[in-house]
Write an enzyme that holds these catalytic residues in place. Structure first.
Site, PDB file in Angstrom:
ATOM      1  N   GLY A 125       0.826  -1.207   0.000  1.00 62.32           N
ATOM      2  CA  GLY A 125       0.000   0.000   0.000  1.00 62.32           C
ATOM      3  C   GLY A 125       0.857   1.253   0.000  1.00 62.32           C
ATOM      4  O   GLY A 125       0.425   2.313   0.440  1.00 62.32           O
ATOM      5  N   GLY A 149       1.862   2.995  -2.529  1.00 67.88           N
ATOM      6  CA  GLY A 149       1.720   3.842  -3.723  1.00 67.88           C
ATOM      7  C   GLY A 149       1.144   5.219  -3.438  1.00 67.88           C
ATOM      8  O   GLY A 149       1.302   6.147  -4.237  1.00 67.88           O
ATOM      9  N   ARG A 150       0.417   5.344  -2.326  1.00 69.11           N
ATOM     10  CA  ARG A 150      -0.162   6.655  -1.989  1.00 69.11           C
ATOM     11  C   ARG A 150      -0.535   6.640  -0.500  1.00 69.11           C
ATOM     12  O   ARG A 150      -0.391   5.629   0.193  1.00 69.11           O
ATOM     13  CB  ARG A 150      -1.391   6.965  -2.864  1.00 69.11           C
ATOM     14  N   VAL A 168      -2.343  -7.884  -3.072  1.00 69.27           N
ATOM     15  CA  VAL A 168      -2.095  -8.690  -1.873  1.00 69.27           C
ATOM     16  C   VAL A 168      -3.138  -9.791  -1.680  1.00 69.27           C
ATOM     17  O   VAL A 168      -2.957 -10.679  -0.837  1.00 69.27           O
ATOM     18  CB  VAL A 168      -1.994  -7.823  -0.585  1.00 69.27           C
ATOM     19  N   SER A 205      -7.914  -0.140  11.797  1.00 65.30           N
ATOM     20  CA  SER A 205      -8.796   1.040  11.778  1.00 65.30           C
ATOM     21  C   SER A 205      -9.662   1.053  13.024  1.00 65.30           C
ATOM     22  O   SER A 205     -10.027  -0.016  13.544  1.00 65.30           O
ATOM     23  CB  SER A 205      -9.690   0.975  10.539  1.00 65.30           C
ATOM     24  N   TYR A 208     -15.660  -3.761   5.625  1.00 66.05           N
ATOM     25  CA  TYR A 208     -14.462  -3.089   6.168  1.00 66.05           C
ATOM     26  C   TYR A 208     -14.373  -3.296   7.683  1.00 66.05           C
ATOM     27  O   TYR A 208     -13.311  -3.652   8.203  1.00 66.05           O
ATOM     28  CB  TYR A 208     -14.548  -1.602   5.815  1.00 66.05           C
ATOM     29  N   ALA A 240     -13.560  -6.933   8.454  1.00 61.32           N
ATOM     30  CA  ALA A 240     -12.175  -7.271   8.084  1.00 61.32           C
ATOM     31  C   ALA A 240     -11.188  -6.690   9.092  1.00 61.32           C
ATOM     32  O   ALA A 240     -10.242  -7.365   9.523  1.00 61.32           O
ATOM     33  CB  ALA A 240     -11.864  -6.748   6.679  1.00 61.32           C
ATOM     34  N   LYS A 241     -11.400  -5.437   9.494  1.00 62.49           N
ATOM     35  CA  LYS A 241     -10.441  -4.804  10.409  1.00 62.49           C
ATOM     36  C   LYS A 241     -10.541  -5.412  11.814  1.00 62.49           C
ATOM     37  O   LYS A 241      -9.521  -5.552  12.503  1.00 62.49           O
ATOM     38  CB  LYS A 241     -10.661  -3.292  10.444  1.00 62.49           C
TER      39      LYS A 241
HETATM   40  N1  LIG Z   1      -7.622   7.285   5.542  1.00 64.05           N
HETATM   41  C1  LIG Z   1      -8.189   7.004   6.717  1.00 64.05           C
HETATM   42  O1  LIG Z   1      -8.879   7.846   7.297  1.00 64.05           O
HETATM   43  C2  LIG Z   1      -7.937   5.671   7.376  1.00 64.05           C
HETATM   44  C3  LIG Z   1      -8.492   5.479   8.646  1.00 64.05           C
HETATM   45  C4  LIG Z   1      -8.296   4.253   9.293  1.00 64.05           C
HETATM   46  C5  LIG Z   1      -7.561   3.266   8.661  1.00 64.05           C
HETATM   47  N2  LIG Z   1      -7.042   3.472   7.414  1.00 64.05           N
HETATM   48  C6  LIG Z   1      -6.273   2.395   6.800  1.00 64.05           C
HETATM   49  O2  LIG Z   1      -5.009   2.878   6.418  1.00 64.05           O
HETATM   50  C7  LIG Z   1      -4.491   2.100   5.334  1.00 64.05           C
HETATM   51  C8  LIG Z   1      -4.003   3.047   4.251  1.00 64.05           C
HETATM   52  O3  LIG Z   1      -5.125   3.731   3.737  1.00 64.05           O
HETATM   53  P1  LIG Z   1      -5.037   5.168   3.047  1.00 64.05           P
HETATM   54  O4  LIG Z   1      -5.984   6.031   3.759  1.00 64.05           O
HETATM   55  O5  LIG Z   1      -3.628   5.563   2.873  1.00 64.05           O
HETATM   56  O6  LIG Z   1      -5.740   4.787   1.656  1.00 64.05           O
HETATM   57  P2  LIG Z   1      -5.313   4.981   0.134  1.00 64.05           P
HETATM   58  O7  LIG Z   1      -4.755   6.339  -0.077  1.00 64.05           O
HETATM   59  O8  LIG Z   1      -6.468   4.542  -0.639  1.00 64.05           O
HETATM   60  O9  LIG Z   1      -4.093   3.964  -0.027  1.00 64.05           O
HETATM   61  C9  LIG Z   1      -4.290   2.574  -0.002  1.00 64.05           C
HETATM   62  C10 LIG Z   1      -3.071   1.897  -0.595  1.00 64.05           C
HETATM   63  O10 LIG Z   1      -3.305   0.483  -0.575  1.00 64.05           O
HETATM   64  C11 LIG Z   1      -3.086  -0.029  -1.893  1.00 64.05           C
HETATM   65  N3  LIG Z   1      -3.922  -1.208  -2.115  1.00 64.05           N
HETATM   66  C12 LIG Z   1      -5.272  -1.274  -2.081  1.00 64.05           C
HETATM   67  N4  LIG Z   1      -5.675  -2.511  -2.396  1.00 64.05           N
HETATM   68  C13 LIG Z   1      -4.545  -3.241  -2.650  1.00 64.05           C
HETATM   69  C14 LIG Z   1      -4.315  -4.575  -3.040  1.00 64.05           C
HETATM   70  N5  LIG Z   1      -5.331  -5.416  -3.269  1.00 64.05           N
HETATM   71  N6  LIG Z   1      -3.044  -4.984  -3.211  1.00 64.05           N
HETATM   72  C15 LIG Z   1      -2.016  -4.138  -3.002  1.00 64.05           C
HETATM   73  N7  LIG Z   1      -2.178  -2.847  -2.633  1.00 64.05           N
HETATM   74  C16 LIG Z   1      -3.439  -2.408  -2.456  1.00 64.05           C
HETATM   75  C17 LIG Z   1      -3.463   1.133  -2.794  1.00 64.05           C
HETATM   76  O11 LIG Z   1      -2.912   1.013  -4.091  1.00 64.05           O
HETATM   77  P3  LIG Z   1      -3.669   0.345  -5.339  1.00 64.05           P
HETATM   78  O12 LIG Z   1      -5.104   0.803  -5.293  1.00 64.05           O
HETATM   79  O13 LIG Z   1      -2.885   0.858  -6.480  1.00 64.05           O
HETATM   80  O14 LIG Z   1      -3.519  -1.120  -5.154  1.00 64.05           O
HETATM   81  C18 LIG Z   1      -2.829   2.285  -2.038  1.00 64.05           C
HETATM   82  O15 LIG Z   1      -1.447   2.349  -2.312  1.00 64.05           O
HETATM   83  C19 LIG Z   1      -5.629   1.181   4.905  1.00 64.05           C
HETATM   84  O16 LIG Z   1      -5.450  -0.098   5.460  1.00 64.05           O
HETATM   85  C20 LIG Z   1      -6.859   1.828   5.531  1.00 64.05           C
HETATM   86  O17 LIG Z   1      -7.879   0.892   5.769  1.00 64.05           O
HETATM   87  C21 LIG Z   1      -7.215   4.659   6.764  1.00 64.05           C
END
Ligand SMILES: NC(=O)c1ccc[n+]([C@@H]2O[C@H](COP(=O)([O-])OP(=O)(O)OC[C@H]3O[C@@H](n4cnc5c(N)ncnc54)[C@H](OP(=O)(O)O)[C@@H]3O)[C@@H](O)[C@H]2O)c1
Length: 271
Positions: free
Chosen positions: A12, A14-15, A63, A142, A155, A158-159
């Protein structure tokens, strides 16, 4: 530097939180391997890390596919000779809709990424880490693991499963020098939050609350949870393996900022 010479695999990366973590780990001396599905974003993070003068490799992979995950760990070991830290930020939010409207295939894929993906990564990195009797694994979970969020059944489930998976793994590897932690990053300003705000109220009843978090400036920059992840990757007590570290908890924030010797970027309710 906290991670001098260490090899850190960031799923994850990439961003969002994963990208910020990659840059921070590289600044602390790590060589990073970036994993995500979108090749261009993987390469963009790799270039950003290289731009800081550090080594990085990009290995696009879903993944949810164990064979692909096993290959990427093999390639990491071939190229770098070892693997010290796994950071799993790979996550998806969809489907965002009540259970009675959810597409079964989309629901199953959410679990395949958020829960089974965490298993796949852990399964693949543990043998080399256990053989080296050294390793740290950080899974980004999360607050949704504990909260009831209507529209997020996959979601949340899963978490919640991920947190308990982490506890079980921690017990299994306790005698092998490997520590595993869960992180709740709070509400972070990433693509995932933008996606959440684009849902309809019919699919996602708490929509207005999430729009307000954004409008009121409550979203954290991804660099902030990255600091908690760095702390767990480099400094946290391995005896606390299996624990959840919630960035909204003041004691956690204090622990991290004291250990890193700097304030965290910003905290809710903190001035
Ligand atoms: N943002 C929030 O407020 C928040 C809050 C609580 C928890 N989280 C958790 O934090 C983590 C990061 O989230 P984020 O907010 O940074 O989201 P995001 O900007 O959407 O980044 C998610 C990253 O995961 C990668 N990804 C998604 N599905 C994948 C797969 N099947 N295989 C490999 N890579 C995959 C995406 O790239 P690709 O789509 O290119 O694969 C991307 O690089 C996640 O687990 C999310 O549940 C986020």
């Amino acid at each position: 530097m906290l991670l001098e010479g260490q090899i850190v695999l960031i799923a994850g990366g990439g961003r969002g939180v994963g990208r910020a973590t990659a840059l921070l780990c590289a600044e602390e001396g790590a060589q990073v391997v970036i994993v995500a599905r979108t090749q261009e974003q993987v390469q963009e993070t790799v270039q950003a890390v290289k731009g800081l003068g550090h080594q990085a490799a990009g290995l696009p992979c879903d993944v949810a596919d164990y064979a692909a995950v096993a290959r990427l760990v093999d390639k990491t070991l071939e190229r770098f000779g070892r693997l010290d830290v796994l950071v799993n930020c790979a996550g998806i939010i969809q489907p965002v809709t009540p259970v009675w409207r959810a597409d079964p295939a989309q629901w199953a894929y959410n679990l395949a990424v958020n829960l089974t993906g965490a298993f796949h990564l852990t399964r693949a990195v543990l043998p080399p880490m256990m053989a080296a009797r050294r390793g740290r694994i950080i899974h980004v979970s999360s607050g949704a693991a504990r909260s009831v969020v209507e529209g997020w059944s996959a979601y949340c489930a899963a978490k919640a499963g991920l947190d308990h998976f982490v506890r079980v793994v921690a017990a299994e590897v306790a005698d092998y020098g490997v520590a595993v932690y869960s992180v709740y990053p709070g509400i972070v300003d990433t693509t995932m939050q933008a996606e959440i705000r684009s849902a309809s109220e019919a699919d996602f009843p708490p929509l207005a609350r999430f729009q307000k978090y954004h409008a009121d400036g409550w979203l954290r920059p991804p660099e902030e949870p990255a600091q908690l992840i760095l702390y767990l990757a480099a400094l946290a007590d391995p005896a606390r393996s299996g624990e959840v570290f919630y960035l909204d908890d003041l004691p956690v924030r204090q622990e991290v900022s004291q250990a890193l010797g700097r304030p965290l970027i910003r905290g809710r309710g903190e001035t």
